[in-house]
Write a protein that holds these residues in place. Structure first.
Motif, PDB file in Angstrom:
ATOM      1  N   ARG A 227       0.835  -1.207   0.000  1.00 26.52           N
ATOM      2  CA  ARG A 227       0.000   0.000   0.000  1.00 26.52           C
ATOM      3  C   ARG A 227       0.867   1.255   0.000  1.00 26.52           C
ATOM      4  O   ARG A 227       0.626   2.197  -0.761  1.00 26.52           O
ATOM      5  CB  ARG A 227      -0.925   0.015   1.219  1.00 26.52           C
ATOM      6  N   LEU A 230       2.507   1.604  -3.513  1.00 27.73           N
ATOM      7  CA  LEU A 230       1.558   2.027  -4.544  1.00 27.73           C
ATOM      8  C   LEU A 230       1.103   3.466  -4.330  1.00 27.73           C
ATOM      9  O   LEU A 230       0.881   4.211  -5.297  1.00 27.73           O
ATOM     10  CB  LEU A 230       0.357   1.088  -4.571  1.00 27.73           C
ATOM     11  N   GLU A 231       0.946   3.869  -3.063  1.00 29.04           N
ATOM     12  CA  GLU A 231       0.548   5.248  -2.771  1.00 29.04           C
ATOM     13  C   GLU A 231       1.566   6.230  -3.337  1.00 29.04           C
ATOM     14  O   GLU A 231       1.208   7.242  -3.958  1.00 29.04           O
ATOM     15  CB  GLU A 231       0.426   5.440  -1.248  1.00 29.04           C
ATOM     16  N   SER A 328      -5.854   5.300  -2.378  1.00 27.13           N
ATOM     17  CA  SER A 328      -5.090   4.886  -3.548  1.00 27.13           C
ATOM     18  C   SER A 328      -5.951   3.983  -4.426  1.00 27.13           C
ATOM     19  O   SER A 328      -6.342   2.888  -4.010  1.00 27.13           O
ATOM     20  CB  SER A 328      -3.821   4.133  -3.126  1.00 27.13           C
ATOM     21  N   PHE A 331      -4.138   0.617  -5.053  1.00 28.92           N
ATOM     22  CA  PHE A 331      -4.226  -0.364  -3.969  1.00 28.92           C
ATOM     23  C   PHE A 331      -5.639  -0.899  -3.819  1.00 28.92           C
ATOM     24  O   PHE A 331      -5.841  -2.100  -3.626  1.00 28.92           O
ATOM     25  CB  PHE A 331      -3.757   0.262  -2.656  1.00 28.92           C
TER      26      PHE A 331
END
Length: 345
Positions: A227, A230-231, A328, A331
């Protein structure tokens, strides 16, 4: 407490080739600099995210390592994924386009073939070869994509020639009539006296992020690190399309300037302006306000000109590094995919 070794998120990165340098530059732009003290070692780290262990691999091997579960996520070309992926595989695309490594997978024929200018001409040529009890020979590293694309074009009489080296020379050397390969500038084709034809594009590709849905979905530690990773990627990619503007404007009040902004300034902003009082060192600047707004890249000069029309001074422009949303989408998309897979079992 130190993170267990088996809960590290393993990230596969290209160890050589055209994607190596731009991938490292991209991650550094995301605030995720890769630390590799010894260039001879194939293991590295990302100081900003201690939960990630980086493994450098050949670009062609990254997909296989992810699908096997030896690597959790990795960056490679979208063309590699499309060529090797099967519906039952564990590999999934987490981010289709990272904004670099752009190329096209195309069919190319010898320049001397004056009468072959389109895919329809290739189809006619394949029929001619069939009548002579021969197949067109096509040299490529992408047999699955090539076969599928040609069948969709109604071309069935051909032979795929396995190519391990620089197969652009195959037509000149006589072991293939044409090639299917990735091109960016087209220089290599010209150097080997090959040409593109109309309707020749099999696939548009660029660097993408892949992940193994099984290894990621079954480990809470890896999922938490994913997470964060990806953020950063998503916020940085979103920020590339925007500029942040600040300007000083004389106005009666923040409310009056806000109303004038909505009425006269014709450009799209993320949400709207932020307006605050300027505490100036000059006694006569009591009515000066500072306005900040984030606009799309294509609206930059329109925004500057519009701000000038309402008396803006000292207009400054900067590039945001990140623009985070309320969540996100990358995510959340992965979580949605994981829940769907679990229900399907």
């Amino acid at each position: 407490m130190d993170q267990p070794e088996d809960s590290f998120l393993t990230l596969g990165l290209p160890s050589k080739g055209q994607l190596e340098t731009p991938t490292l530059a991209f991650l550094e732009g995301c605030g995720l600099r890769v630390s590799r003290p010894n260039l001879r070692q194939y293991v590295a780290s990302i100081p900003a995210l201690p939960g990630i262990r980086v493994l450098f691999q050949r670009t062609a091997d990254i997909f296989r390592k992810i699908d096997e579960g030896a690597i959790d996520v990795g960056i490679t070309g979208f063309d590699m994924y499309c060529e090797k992926h099967e519906p039952h595989d564990d590999s999934r695309v987490l981010v289709k386009g990272l904004g670099y490594g752009g190329c096209e997978l195309v069919l190319a024929v010898p320049e001397s073939w004056i009468d072959v200018a389109s895919v329809a001409d290739v189809a006619d040529l394949a029929t001619l070869y069939k009548d002579k009890r021969r197949d067109l020979r096509i040299s490529t590293k992408y047999p699955q994509l090539t076969r599928k694309w040609l069948h969709e074009k109604g071309i069935f009489h051909f032979t795929i020639v396995d190519a391990e080296g620089a197969h652009e020379a195959a037509p000149a050397m006589g072991y293939a009539e044409m090639i299917v390969d990735v091109v960016s500038s087209g220089t290599t084709l010209k150097e080997n006296r090959l040409k593109r034809i109309r309707g020749d594009t099999l696939l548009h590709s660029e660097a993408c992020l892949l992940g193994n849905k099984s290894t990621l979905g079954s480990d809470s530690g890896k999922l938490a690190t994913l997470r964060l990773f990806l953020e950063r990627l998503e916020a940085h990619l979103r920020a590339r399309n925007y500029f942040s503007l600040s300007a000083n404007i004389s106005a009666e009040s923040p409310e009056a300037l806000g109303a004038e902004f909505q009425r006269k300034l014709h450009f799209t902003s993320l949400r709207g302006p932020t307006i605050s009082k300027v505490f100036s060192k000059h006694p006569g600047d009591a009515n000066w306000l500072s306005l900040s707004v984030v606009v799309r890249e294509q609206d930059l000069m329109r925004a500057v000109d519009n701000l000038r029309k309402v008396g803006a001074k000292e207009i400054t422009v900067s590039n945001p590094i990140y623009i985070f949303d309320s969540e996100s989408s990358y995510f959340e998309g992965f979580l949605k995919m994981s829940r769907k897979n679990q229900k399907a079992r």
